[in-house]
Enzyme design. Sequence first.
Site, PDB file in Angstrom:
ATOM      1  N   LYS A 168       0.822  -1.219   0.000  1.00  0.00           N
ATOM      2  CA  LYS A 168       0.000   0.000   0.000  1.00  0.00           C
ATOM      3  C   LYS A 168       0.857   1.270   0.000  1.00  0.00           C
ATOM      4  CE  LYS A 168      -3.952  -2.191   2.220  1.00  0.00           C
ATOM      5  NZ  LYS A 168      -5.039  -2.024   3.221  1.00  0.00           N
ATOM      6  N   TYR A 199     -12.536  -1.636  -3.931  1.00  0.00           N
ATOM      7  CA  TYR A 199     -13.042  -1.831  -2.562  1.00  0.00           C
ATOM      8  C   TYR A 199     -14.562  -1.685  -2.478  1.00  0.00           C
ATOM      9  CZ  TYR A 199      -8.403  -2.042  -0.399  1.00  0.00           C
ATOM     10  OH  TYR A 199      -7.139  -2.428  -0.004  1.00  0.00           O
ATOM     11  N   ASN A 233      -1.988   0.149   6.585  1.00  0.00           N
ATOM     12  CA  ASN A 233      -1.555  -1.121   7.186  1.00  0.00           C
ATOM     13  C   ASN A 233      -0.639  -1.937   6.264  1.00  0.00           C
ATOM     14  OD1 ASN A 233      -3.541  -1.976   5.448  1.00  0.00           O
ATOM     15  ND2 ASN A 233      -4.646  -3.204   6.949  1.00  0.00           N
ATOM     16  N   HIS A 236      -2.237  -5.415   1.543  1.00  0.00           N
ATOM     17  CA  HIS A 236      -3.554  -6.036   1.407  1.00  0.00           C
ATOM     18  C   HIS A 236      -3.348  -7.520   1.140  1.00  0.00           C
ATOM     19  CE1 HIS A 236      -7.630  -6.835  -0.001  1.00  0.00           C
ATOM     20  NE2 HIS A 236      -7.092  -7.470  -1.019  1.00  0.00           N
ATOM     21  N   GLU A 283      -9.743 -10.094  -7.516  1.00  0.00           N
ATOM     22  CA  GLU A 283      -8.764  -9.016  -7.326  1.00  0.00           C
ATOM     23  C   GLU A 283      -7.577  -9.144  -8.284  1.00  0.00           C
ATOM     24  OE1 GLU A 283     -10.054  -8.545  -2.644  1.00  0.00           O
ATOM     25  OE2 GLU A 283      -8.027  -9.268  -3.111  1.00  0.00           O
TER      26      GLU A 283
HETATM   27  P1  CMP Z   1      -7.509  -4.459   3.498  1.00  0.00           P
HETATM   28  O1  CMP Z   1      -7.091  -5.837   3.868  1.00  0.00           O
HETATM   29  O2  CMP Z   1      -6.850  -3.830   2.332  1.00  0.00           O
HETATM   30  O3  CMP Z   1      -9.084  -4.440   3.238  1.00  0.00           O
HETATM   31  C1  CMP Z   1      -9.915  -3.358   3.588  1.00  0.00           C
HETATM   32  C2  CMP Z   1      -9.178  -2.259   4.249  1.00  0.00           C
HETATM   33  O4  CMP Z   1      -9.967  -1.308   4.914  1.00  0.00           O
HETATM   34  C3  CMP Z   1      -8.304  -2.826   5.340  1.00  0.00           C
HETATM   35  O5  CMP Z   1      -7.240  -3.540   4.768  1.00  0.00           O
HETATM   36  C4  CMP Z   1      -7.941  -1.590   6.139  1.00  0.00           C
HETATM   37  O6  CMP Z   1      -6.774  -0.942   5.637  1.00  0.00           O
HETATM   38  C5  CMP Z   1      -9.141  -0.718   5.887  1.00  0.00           C
HETATM   39  N1  CMP Z   1      -9.885  -0.578   7.136  1.00  0.00           N
HETATM   40  C6  CMP Z   1     -10.506  -1.534   7.811  1.00  0.00           C
HETATM   41  N2  CMP Z   1     -11.071  -1.022   8.918  1.00  0.00           N
HETATM   42  C7  CMP Z   1     -10.778   0.293   8.913  1.00  0.00           C
HETATM   43  C8  CMP Z   1     -11.071   1.365   9.799  1.00  0.00           C
HETATM   44  N3  CMP Z   1     -11.791   1.165  10.911  1.00  0.00           N
HETATM   45  N4  CMP Z   1     -10.618   2.588   9.490  1.00  0.00           N
HETATM   46  C9  CMP Z   1      -9.892   2.774   8.348  1.00  0.00           C
HETATM   47  N5  CMP Z   1      -9.594   1.800   7.475  1.00  0.00           N
HETATM   48  C10 CMP Z   1     -10.020   0.569   7.770  1.00  0.00           C
END
Ligand code: CMP
Length: 139
Positions: free
Chosen positions: A11, A51, A114, A117, A128
């Site tokens: 990311k 998403y 984070n 993904h 995806e």
């Molecule tokens: P990802 O695995 O890419 O799939 C969905 C993403 O939404 C997740 O990782 C997080 O980065 C994001 N996400 C999930 N919960 C939250 C939250 N409470 N606030 C902001 N981003 C979120």
Amino acid sequence: MATNRTFTMVKPDAVESNYIGGILKMINDAGFKVVALKFTRLTEAQAGAFYEVHKERPFYGELVGYMSSGPIVAAILEKDNAVEDFRKLIGATNPANADEGTIRKIYAKSIAANAVHGSDSDDNAAIEGNFFFSNLERF
Ligand code: CMP
């Protein structure tokens, strides 16, 4: 039945922090083979489409804005039991809850930023991967 492929993105936060190499090394060291790879940047519309499953969530706008804020690395990875094993390797969505030694524990900054993904099912891994790669771009 579990398939042997999953989809990942490095990311924008991790790309900006120069973590691409470190993350790909952890992925290779865990036994995953890269079968497709792309360095690109999503538009807001593309991030919104990727998403879309989260569009009713309160964090959807933040997620779309964030995922289109800078370049990402997209990849398809191959290994037995790929989806489940990759989710173990990356750790919990919120890095505060991620186990020691996981990619998110080491590289993630927050639940939004984070680092990586990982697909949550075989069906989503296929969807995806198809979002980013044509058949000519996977090996
Ligand atoms: P990802 O695995 O890419 O799939 C969905 C993403 O939404 C997740 O990782 C997080 O980065 C994001 N996400 C999930 N919960 C939250 C939250 N409470 N606030 C902001 N981003 C979120």
